[in-house]
Design an enzyme around this catalytic site. Structure first.
Site, PDB file in Angstrom:
ATOM      1  N   TRP A  26      12.530  37.920  26.419  1.00 42.34           N
ATOM      2  CA  TRP A  26      13.024  37.612  25.786  1.00 42.34           C
ATOM      3  C   TRP A  26      13.851  37.058  24.356  1.00 42.34           C
ATOM      4  CZ3 TRP A  26      12.207  35.231  29.971  1.00 42.34           C
ATOM      5  CH2 TRP A  26      11.012  34.501  30.082  1.00 42.34           C
ATOM      6  N   ARG A  27      11.962  37.368  23.636  1.00 47.78           N
ATOM      7  CA  ARG A  27      12.074  37.184  22.334  1.00 47.78           C
ATOM      8  C   ARG A  27      11.782  38.248  21.871  1.00 47.78           C
ATOM      9  NH1 ARG A  27       7.623  31.543  22.713  1.00 47.78           N
ATOM     10  NH2 ARG A  27       9.780  30.028  22.407  1.00 47.78           N
ATOM     11  N   GLU A  39      19.028  32.238  28.345  1.00 44.47           N
ATOM     12  CA  GLU A  39      18.862  30.259  28.627  1.00 44.47           C
ATOM     13  C   GLU A  39      19.418  30.400  29.111  1.00 44.47           C
ATOM     14  OE1 GLU A  39      17.898  28.946  26.659  1.00 44.47           O
ATOM     15  OE2 GLU A  39      16.956  30.047  24.868  1.00 44.47           O
ATOM     16  N   LEU A  82      16.203  32.258  42.681  1.00 46.68           N
ATOM     17  CA  LEU A  82      15.756  31.304  41.085  1.00 46.68           C
ATOM     18  C   LEU A  82      16.756  30.266  41.495  1.00 46.68           C
ATOM     19  CD1 LEU A  82      16.683  33.502  37.949  1.00 46.68           C
ATOM     20  CD2 LEU A  82      14.672  31.782  37.965  1.00 46.68           C
ATOM     21  N   TYR A 122      24.554  22.901  24.843  1.00 46.60           N
ATOM     22  CA  TYR A 122      23.030  24.125  24.688  1.00 46.60           C
ATOM     23  C   TYR A 122      22.505  25.094  24.332  1.00 46.60           C
ATOM     24  CZ  TYR A 122      18.583  25.395  25.438  1.00 46.60           C
ATOM     25  OH  TYR A 122      17.554  25.999  25.596  1.00 46.60           O
ATOM     26  N   ASP A 140      18.204  19.976  24.729  1.00 50.34           N
ATOM     27  CA  ASP A 140      18.413  19.754  26.136  1.00 50.34           C
ATOM     28  C   ASP A 140      17.242  19.178  26.229  1.00 50.34           C
ATOM     29  OD1 ASP A 140      15.793  21.698  25.223  1.00 50.34           O
ATOM     30  OD2 ASP A 140      15.950  22.732  27.206  1.00 50.34           O
ATOM     31  N   CYS A 194       4.473  19.278  23.241  1.00 51.21           N
ATOM     32  CA  CYS A 194       4.693  17.849  23.717  1.00 51.21           C
ATOM     33  C   CYS A 194       5.421  17.972  25.067  1.00 51.21           C
ATOM     34  CB  CYS A 194       5.807  17.689  22.600  1.00 51.21           C
ATOM     35  SG  CYS A 194       6.299  16.297  22.539  1.00 51.21           S
ATOM     36  N   CYS A 205      -0.610  19.533  18.006  1.00 53.44           N
ATOM     37  CA  CYS A 205       0.380  19.508  17.753  1.00 53.44           C
ATOM     38  C   CYS A 205       0.390  19.609  16.742  1.00 53.44           C
ATOM     39  CB  CYS A 205       0.911  18.378  18.564  1.00 53.44           C
ATOM     40  SG  CYS A 205       2.429  18.371  17.886  1.00 53.44           S
TER      41      CYS A 205
HETATM   42 FE1  SF4 Z   1       5.207  15.303  20.766  1.00 56.36          FE
HETATM   43 FE2  SF4 Z   1       3.080  16.183  19.214  1.00 56.36          FE
HETATM   44 FE3  SF4 Z   1       3.934  13.573  19.545  1.00 56.36          FE
HETATM   45 FE4  SF4 Z   1       2.325  14.284  20.292  1.00 56.36          FE
HETATM   46  S1  SF4 Z   1       1.967  14.511  18.205  1.00 56.36           S
HETATM   47  S2  SF4 Z   1       4.259  12.987  21.189  1.00 56.36           S
HETATM   48  S3  SF4 Z   1       2.947  16.254  21.256  1.00 56.36           S
HETATM   49  S4  SF4 Z   1       5.325  15.458  19.002  1.00 56.36           S
END
Ligand code: SF4
Length: 353
Positions: A26-27, A39, A82, A122, A140, A194, A205
């Protein structure tokens, strides 16, 4: 929610997304139909699961007009497995609104999109930012989790006021040139770095430098949610009755859980084998014989079904049921997962959703 360094979020996140974002079907384009469909499918469902459903759905229903004209049976069949089938019903309802009210052209303003059946803040935010470049955040649970950690926010994120605050905070960050990128990169960060259900992968991250939760050592304890009331447990006895190569099925009531879907005949409560046999006889399943038994616990959002299933052979096909053979199950009868788990299942088992 507060973190003055959040202003740097787009410049840290966007290059990472361009380099590391997953190539999801979908991208490939920004067609509102495609983005909207994805979505809706992605609500409560993982991208890896949605991928095959999405491609199959568009293969058969490539346009909004085709979706509007699709029969309910076929729609459910395409959605089979689903879950949350109201999503499919609302998709078709919305497609019909688009056909009738907008002449088949997907509306382009937030308010018009938000007013379509099954579309909440959303989804409207996602479609408007991804397809039309509007600074409308899609907030969301994933995005709330990321923001709660970034801001070390200890407020329960499921409170409407917190969600509203998060949306306002994000709106101010949207770059005029890449609203699509910010929406998608936040979703990607929440899905792959995350993450829910486990510690965040802070080591890799892209926004760790500005993450207040990480700096204060509280990221893993966030987000906080209000305590939900425990799920209600319901016992249920299911009978999978076979006669001459066909299984008995029936439609559920048009209201309530799994409204209008197919099911195997069942009754409330946990029956013994003898009780199940006499119920089957009362239903007109002549000379029923129990072949085997299985168990399954199916978890919905607010309720869990603790199901015992008796597989029976019988000598008549009472007309109160529809009798479906393998071909019909494959082409036409969409069984929700709660019942589909009993197709081919033997012995006593327990399972989740
Ligand atoms: Fe989330 Fe990144 Fe913060 Fe770690 S550093 S808590 S992965 S936003």
């Amino acid at each position: 929610m507060e973190n003055p360094e959040l202003a740097e979020l787009p410049e840290l996140l966007l290059p990472w997304f361009r380099a590391c974002g997953r190539a999801l079907p979908w991208r490939r384009d920004r067609s509102p139909y495609h983005v909207w469909l994805s979505e809706i499918m992605l609500q409560q469902t993982r991208a890896e699961t949605v991928r095959a459903y999405y491609l199959r759905f568009l293969d058969e229903l490539p346009t909004i007009a085709a979706l509007a004209a699709c029969s309910e049976e076929r729609l459910y069949k395409l959605w089979e497995g689903l879950g949350y089938y109201a999503r499919a019903r609302n998709l078709r309802k919305a497609a019909r609104v688009i056909q009738e009210k907008y002449g088949g052209r997907f509306p382009e303003t937030y308010d018009e999109i938000r007013a379509l059946p099954g579309v909440g803040d959303y989804t409207a935010g996602a479609v408007c930012s991804i397809c039309f470049g509007l600074p409308t955040p899609a907030v969301d649970g994933n995005v709330l989790r990321v923001l709660a950690r970034l801001c070390a926010c200890a407020e329960p994120v499921d409170r409407p006021a917190v969600r509203k605050e998060a949306a306002a905070l994000l709106s101010a960050l949207y770059p005029a040139s890449d609203a699509d990128g910010l929406t998608q990169s936040l979703m990607e960060l929440g899905a792959t770095v995350c993450v829910p259900n486990g510690p965040p992968k802070c080591g890799g991250c892209p926004v760790r430098r500005i993450c207040k939760g990480l700096r204060l050592g509280v990221a893993e304890t966030l987000p906080v949610r209000t305590r939900r009331p425990p799920r209600r447990a319901e016992e249920m006895t299911v009978i999978v009755a076979e006669c001459g190569g066909a299984l008995a099925v029936e439609k559920r009531a048009e209201r309530g859980l799994l409204a209008g879907m197919w099911q195997f005949p069942n009754t409330a409560g946990r029956l013994s084998e003898a009780e199940a046999l006499s119920l089957a006889a009362a239903w007109g399943l002549r000379s029923p014989r129990v072949l085997r038994r299985a168990e399954h616990t199916h978890i919905f959002t607010h309720v869990e079904w603790r199901m015992v299933c008796y597989y029976m052979s019988c000598a008549a096909r009472p007309a109160r049921f529809v009798w479906a053979d393998a071909a019909r199950f494959s082409d036409e009868i969409a069984l929700p997962t709660a019942f589909r788990v009993f197709c081919g299942r033997a012995e006593t088992e327990r399972g989740g959703v």
